[in-house]
Design a protein around this motif. Structure first.
Motif: not given
Length: 316
Positions: A196-200, A202-208, A267-281
């Motif tokens: 997550l830190i790397n995503k924030f 990065s140069k990407e405008k949104k963080v999934k 100031k990046k916008k956070i968006i929701k992605g899919n669930n990672t396969p095998g990830s416990p809820v």
């Protein structure tokens, strides 16, 4: 002088463990082949200590330690990492079991009173969570299951589950430790927090954020090491399994991302992605068994722990 063997010593937990106990009245035999651990300035500084002997060794091959003064073995060496496990499931289960068996055999002849501290994983609870038969917080004394469906990712938790049984049947005193979401400096980058830190950053405008509604109870590394050490050197803790973690601050992954965003002043916008396969809820440990044997202490709260880690991450 009594000696301690630590396998996987150059890894995340191994480094913090030796850093914490180096000043105790022991000498140390550290083993790592740097396949996962880091040969960085932090570890290089540690192994300069005169109390330490370091061996660059692949534990998949049989070896011997001809030393009668070994009292504790902290076995952390393992093939880990979700991507690594999925790509090489056969190697994961084979290598993890061989490394454990070879380590036990290496000291068996000369040391009859060794205590093995085996580092298992919270992943062994995953099938119970997936099948909705787990009760939260997760207790140690449950009957584990292995799903009939074949999944490459399962090779890791199965290797640890079988590893626990190997240790239990070894004839040595032991404890099986099941760490839950430990984080901190040198943790590597294939974990949710550094990702997550790397995503924030990065140069990407949104963080999934993937698996956004899944819940975790994160434990700062200093607190986890404190639990591990107090259990390892406590005779009353022999021959039992213990959860390691912090059950006081459970959080959704999406909310974790928001905390990191605030700390990074992003100031990046956070968006929701899919669930990672095998990830416990959900994953939160019951640590009452652990707390019965160690003096209660105040956990590092998540915000402070994240701030500590981010400061280290940005300066490394």
């Amino acid at each position: 002088m009594t000696k301690i063997v630590i396998t996987g010593a150059a890894g995340f937990i191994g480094y913090h463990l030796i850093k914490k106990i180096i000043n105790k009245r022991y000498k140390f035999i550290l083993i790592d082949d740097y396949s996962r651990g880091k040969k960085d300035k932090f570890f290089n500084e540690i192994i300069k200590n005169k109390k330490i002997k370091f061996f660059n060794r692949n534990l998949i091959k049989p070896f011997k330690i001809k030393d009668k003064n070994i009292k504790y073995i902290f076995h952390l060496a393992a093939r880990i990492g979700v991507k690594n496990v999925i790509e090489k499931p056969s190697e994961t289960i084979n290598d993890n079991l061989l490394m454990l068996i070879n380590t036990i055999n290496a000291v068996k002849k000369n040391n009859k009173k060794v205590k093995i501290i085996f580092f298992s994983t919270s992943e062994i609870y995953s099938p119970l969570i997936e099948n909705k038969t787990a009760k939260f917080p997760l207790k140690e004394n449950v009957n584990f299951i292995i799903n009939n469906e074949i999944k490459a990712r399962d090779s890791y938790y199965i290797s640890k589950l079988v590893g626990e049984k190997i240790v239990e049947l070894s004839g040595f005193n032991f404890i099986n430790l099941r760490p839950h979401n430990v984080y901190g400096s040198r943790m590597g980058y294939s974990h949710v927090i550094p990702e997550l830190i790397n995503k924030f950053k990065s140069k990407e405008k949104k963080v999934k954020v993937y698996s956004p509604t899944h819940k975790r109870a994160f434990c700062y590394v200093d607190d986890a090491i404190n639990q591990m050490i107090k259990l390892a050197f406590n005779k009353k803790a022999n021959n039992c399994a213990f959860n390691i973690g912090n059950n006081e601050e459970e959080i959704k992954i999406f909310d974790l991302a928001k905390k990191i965003k605030t700390l990074l002043k992003s100031k990046k916008k956070i968006i929701k992605g899919n669930n990672t396969p095998g990830s416990p809820v959900r994953r939160v440990p019951d640590i009452r068994r652990t707390n019965k044997l160690i003096k209660k202490f105040k956990f590092t709260n998540l915000e402070q722990g994240l701030e500590n880690y981010i400061n280290w991450f940005l300066k490394k």
